[in-house]
Motif scaffolding. Sequence first.
Motif, PDB file in Angstrom:
ATOM      1  N   ILE A   1       0.873  -1.177   0.000  1.00  0.00           N
ATOM      2  CA  ILE A   1       0.000   0.000   0.000  1.00  0.00           C
ATOM      3  C   ILE A   1       0.908   1.225   0.000  1.00  0.00           C
ATOM      4  O   ILE A   1       1.474   1.594   1.030  1.00  0.00           O
ATOM      5  CB  ILE A   1      -0.964  -0.002   1.201  1.00  0.00           C
ATOM      6  CG1 ILE A   1      -1.804  -1.286   1.191  1.00  0.00           C
ATOM      7  CG2 ILE A   1      -1.853   1.233   1.148  1.00  0.00           C
ATOM      8  CD1 ILE A   1      -2.748  -1.423   2.364  1.00  0.00           C
TER       9      ILE A   1
ATOM     10  N   THR B   1       1.362   6.276   1.582  1.00  0.00           N
ATOM     11  CA  THR B   1       0.664   6.474   2.860  1.00  0.00           C
ATOM     12  C   THR B   1       1.335   7.536   3.714  1.00  0.00           C
ATOM     13  O   THR B   1       0.762   7.981   4.701  1.00  0.00           O
ATOM     14  CB  THR B   1       0.635   5.163   3.676  1.00  0.00           C
ATOM     15  OG1 THR B   1       1.988   4.781   3.951  1.00  0.00           O
ATOM     16  CG2 THR B   1      -0.100   4.064   2.930  1.00  0.00           C
TER      17      THR B   1
ATOM     18  N   ASN C   1     -10.260  -0.357   1.297  1.00  0.00           N
ATOM     19  CA  ASN C   1     -10.686   0.945   1.826  1.00  0.00           C
ATOM     20  C   ASN C   1     -10.502   1.035   3.338  1.00  0.00           C
ATOM     21  O   ASN C   1     -10.046   2.057   3.853  1.00  0.00           O
ATOM     22  CB  ASN C   1     -12.135   1.225   1.449  1.00  0.00           C
ATOM     23  CG  ASN C   1     -12.313   1.476  -0.024  1.00  0.00           C
ATOM     24  OD1 ASN C   1     -11.358   1.791  -0.745  1.00  0.00           O
ATOM     25  ND2 ASN C   1     -13.529   1.326  -0.510  1.00  0.00           N
TER      26      ASN C   1
ATOM     27  N   LYS D   1      -6.743   1.446   4.014  1.00  0.00           N
ATOM     28  CA  LYS D   1      -6.266   2.804   3.712  1.00  0.00           C
ATOM     29  C   LYS D   1      -6.754   3.801   4.760  1.00  0.00           C
ATOM     30  O   LYS D   1      -6.013   4.709   5.145  1.00  0.00           O
ATOM     31  CB  LYS D   1      -6.705   3.220   2.316  1.00  0.00           C
ATOM     32  CG  LYS D   1      -5.931   2.501   1.231  1.00  0.00           C
ATOM     33  CD  LYS D   1      -6.333   2.957  -0.150  1.00  0.00           C
ATOM     34  CE  LYS D   1      -5.479   2.267  -1.209  1.00  0.00           C
ATOM     35  NZ  LYS D   1      -5.861   2.696  -2.570  1.00  0.00           N
TER      36      LYS D   1
ATOM     37  N   ASN E   1      -4.321   6.022   7.050  1.00  0.00           N
ATOM     38  CA  ASN E   1      -4.443   7.489   7.116  1.00  0.00           C
ATOM     39  C   ASN E   1      -4.505   7.946   8.570  1.00  0.00           C
ATOM     40  O   ASN E   1      -3.885   8.950   8.932  1.00  0.00           O
ATOM     41  CB  ASN E   1      -5.678   7.968   6.351  1.00  0.00           C
ATOM     42  CG  ASN E   1      -5.488   7.938   4.854  1.00  0.00           C
ATOM     43  OD1 ASN E   1      -4.364   7.971   4.354  1.00  0.00           O
ATOM     44  ND2 ASN E   1      -6.582   7.845   4.118  1.00  0.00           N
TER      45      ASN E   1
END
Length: 119
Positions: free
Chosen positions: A3, A6, A101, A104, A108
């Motif tokens: 991922i 970030t 989702n 992520k 975050n």
Amino acid sequence: MRIEDTGLEGLTIELSRLDLIMEDIGLVRADQWDYERVTYDRKIEVKGDVFYLRVQGYAVEGDVGGRYAVIKLLTPLLGKHYYPHGVEYGEGEHFPTGVINTSKKLLNQLSEALKNVSI
């Protein structure tokens, strides 16, 4: 699955602070460490499938088993667990949109929490 983007890769933070922040977000280190590396996991279950959001890092100062260590974070991973073989991260794996989702969103939150405390 890596991922990217970030804002976590390359951040450095003192281990005891990192442990607290990760715990607040639901990422658990448990016994996944040695003297040079740490791994934090968040288990995500969807319709009988098990996925793991994994954030890893390594000590750039001190050691993880000691009283003091500074950890440099690596690019987070998302993997699917296959019993009894383990977790697979390959590009050929299918990850549901909801799992991606959720991962992520958690990353975050982690990035925001680490902004003011990284070294």
